[in-house]
Design a protein around this motif. Sequence first.
Motif, PDB file in Angstrom:
ATOM      1  N   GLN A 106     -43.659   1.256 -17.099  1.00  0.00           N
ATOM      2  CA  GLN A 106     -44.135   0.378 -18.407  1.00  0.00           C
ATOM      3  C   GLN A 106     -45.408   0.668 -18.678  1.00  0.00           C
ATOM      4  O   GLN A 106     -45.896   0.046 -19.738  1.00  0.00           O
ATOM      5  N   TYR A 107     -46.239   1.503 -18.029  1.00  0.00           N
ATOM      6  CA  TYR A 107     -47.571   2.056 -18.532  1.00  0.00           C
ATOM      7  C   TYR A 107     -47.242   3.578 -19.180  1.00  0.00           C
ATOM      8  O   TYR A 107     -46.242   4.175 -18.733  1.00  0.00           O
ATOM      9  N   LEU A 108     -48.291   4.012 -19.906  1.00  0.00           N
ATOM     10  CA  LEU A 108     -48.151   5.522 -20.455  1.00  0.00           C
ATOM     11  C   LEU A 108     -48.998   6.300 -19.552  1.00  0.00           C
ATOM     12  O   LEU A 108     -50.115   5.891 -19.101  1.00  0.00           O
ATOM     13  N   HIS A 109     -48.674   7.742 -19.660  1.00  0.00           N
ATOM     14  CA  HIS A 109     -49.448   8.859 -18.971  1.00  0.00           C
ATOM     15  C   HIS A 109     -49.280   9.756 -20.324  1.00  0.00           C
ATOM     16  O   HIS A 109     -48.137   9.975 -20.675  1.00  0.00           O
ATOM     17  N   LYS A 110     -50.214  10.684 -19.960  1.00  0.00           N
ATOM     18  CA  LYS A 110     -50.101  11.875 -21.394  1.00  0.00           C
ATOM     19  C   LYS A 110     -49.096  12.704 -21.123  1.00  0.00           C
ATOM     20  O   LYS A 110     -48.561  13.228 -22.313  1.00  0.00           O
ATOM     21  N   GLU A 111     -48.695  13.135 -20.084  1.00  0.00           N
ATOM     22  CA  GLU A 111     -47.664  14.103 -19.619  1.00  0.00           C
ATOM     23  C   GLU A 111     -46.246  13.347 -20.302  1.00  0.00           C
ATOM     24  O   GLU A 111     -45.412  14.286 -20.860  1.00  0.00           O
ATOM     25  N   LYS A 112     -46.154  12.200 -20.083  1.00  0.00           N
ATOM     26  CA  LYS A 112     -44.827  11.774 -20.725  1.00  0.00           C
ATOM     27  C   LYS A 112     -44.693  11.923 -22.356  1.00  0.00           C
ATOM     28  O   LYS A 112     -43.899  12.235 -22.999  1.00  0.00           O
ATOM     29  N   ILE A 113     -45.892  11.666 -22.935  1.00  0.00           N
ATOM     30  CA  ILE A 113     -46.046  11.601 -24.528  1.00  0.00           C
ATOM     31  C   ILE A 113     -46.082  13.129 -24.751  1.00  0.00           C
ATOM     32  O   ILE A 113     -45.293  13.309 -25.870  1.00  0.00           O
ATOM     33  N   GLU A 114     -46.693  14.036 -24.197  1.00  0.00           N
ATOM     34  CA  GLU A 114     -46.681  15.400 -24.669  1.00  0.00           C
ATOM     35  C   GLU A 114     -45.340  16.057 -24.251  1.00  0.00           C
ATOM     36  O   GLU A 114     -44.842  16.626 -25.313  1.00  0.00           O
ATOM     37  N   LEU A 115     -44.806  15.660 -23.428  1.00  0.00           N
ATOM     38  CA  LEU A 115     -43.374  16.417 -23.091  1.00  0.00           C
ATOM     39  C   LEU A 115     -42.445  15.825 -24.126  1.00  0.00           C
ATOM     40  O   LEU A 115     -41.844  16.555 -24.737  1.00  0.00           O
TER      41      LEU A 115
END
Length: 460
Positions: free
Chosen positions: A88-97
Motif C-alpha cells: 500500500q506504500y510506494l517505492h521508487k523501483e515499482k514506479i521506475e519499472l
Amino acid sequence: MNTLTTKLSTEELLAIEHQVCSYGDTVHYAERPKIFSRSEGSFLYDDSDHPYLDLQMWYSAVNLGYGNPRVNNALKEQIDRLPQLACQYLHKEKIELAAKIAQSIEARFGLKGRVHFNVGGSQAVEDALKLVRRNTGRQHMLAFEGGYHGRTLGASAITSSYRYREMYGEFGDRAEFLPFPYTFRFANRDSKACEDYCVQQLERKFEHEYTGAWNPKTGHSEFGAFFIEAVQGTGGYIVPPKNYFKRLETICKKHGILIVDDEIQMGFYRTGKMWAIEHFEIAPDIIVFGKALTNGLNPLAGIWAREDLISPQKFGPGSTHSTFSSNTLGTACGLEVMNIFSESDYEKIVSQKGAYFLKLLKDLQAKHSEIGDVDGLGLALRMEMCQADGNTPNRGLADRMFQRGMEGYLNVGGKNFGLILDIGGYYKNVVTLAPSFEISYEEMDLARDLLDLVICESKT
Ligand SMILES: Cc1ncc(COP(=O)(O)O)c(C=O)c1O
C-alpha cells in the motif's frame, strides 16, 4: 533423531520428501526426482556437483542465465536497503519499472497505458479477467485449444485442458476454445489453408444467432476478450502463420472483443522481440507478463492495459489487491532486467543464436526420422518427436528422452552431463526448448551432441 538438524544424504531427503511433500505439483513427472544444489549460467548442478545443461530455463523464466550477476546484485542491494514494504506504500523501483514497461509498450505499439503488478502469472491473468469484465460487462471469453493461462480457478477456466479442471468441477465461465493454426498437424501441412481454416472457425461464431454467443439484431457478442499466446508455449512452441493474428484482430475489433496477449512465457525477448506479438503486427489491448521479468529471481508478474481500460476512473483504488503484489525485491530485479535489455541489442542476439540453434536441430532432423518437425522463433524452439514415419506422435520417445536426460550420465567428449528438457504439446511429444540468451555457441554445440545421444539411447 531430529532428521532436519543432521546432514542428510540424497536418499534420506527423497525418503522424507516422499512422506511430507504433496505430490500435487509436477515434481513427480520424473521417475526419480532430482535434488539440485547450485546453478550457474546454463547449468544446474546436483549434490555431487554433476552438471546438467538446461535447455528450458525454468519454462523461460531465466532468460539471462542462472545467477546472472547484475540481477543478483540488484537483489542484494535491495535486501540491504528496503527489503520489505507493504504494497500500500510506494517505492521508487515499482514506479521506475512500471514506467519502463509502459514506455516500451508505447514505443512499440503507439499506445498509452498503465501497469498493475501481481505475484504470479496466473494471478496476473486473473487481473486481466477482472479488467475485461469491468470494461465490457461480459464474462464469456474466447481462447485457444492448446492455450495455457495458469492453474488458478479463473485461469484454468480459460485454459483448454479439461485435465486441469476435471478434479475440481467448473468455476466461473469456461471460455470457448478455438483451434490455433498448427500447420504441422494440418492437412498437407498447408500453412495458408490452416490459417484460413482457423480464421473461418472464428468468423463462424458471427454467422448467425445459433452459434450461441452473438445477437445479429443488436450486433452484440457475448465475448469479452480473446486470450491469446502469440506463440503457444505449453501447447508446444507453435509458431502461427504470419498473417493469422491480423485477421483475428480485424474480426475481434468488428465485434468489440478485446485482445488479451498472454506473454508470460514468450515475453522479454524469448522470440527475439520484446513481446512475441510484435512479430505479427497487431496491437493488443492488454498484455500479461511474468516469469522472465525478474529472471526468475523473485516472483513478480503483471498486466499492462490501455489507458481507457485501466484509468483510475475504471480501476480505482482497491479494485484488487495482493499482499506481495509489487514487492520490493521483485521490482528491483525487474528494473535491472529491463536495464540489461535496454543496453544490448537482444533482438539481434536472440535471433542470431536462435538461427544457429535451429540449424543444429535441422541437422538432427536429417539424421533422425523420428523428428517430425523442428521450428522456432528466436530462442523459442520446438522438436516434435514422432514414430519413424515422421508424423505419428511418439509420446513414449519424448518421455524416455526427458527421463534419460534427468539421469545425468550422457557422455560427451569423455565427460558426463545431464540434460534438462521440457516436454509439451498437444500429444505430449514436443521437446520445447528455451535456452538461456547467454548460452555460448560451444554450449549450443554441446546441446546438439547431448540431444543426439539422448535420442539414440531413447529410441528403443
Ligand atoms: C502463457 C502462460 N500463461 C500463464 C502461465 C501461468 O503462470 P504462473 O505459473 O506464474 O502462474 C504460464 C506458466 O507457464 C504460461 O506459460
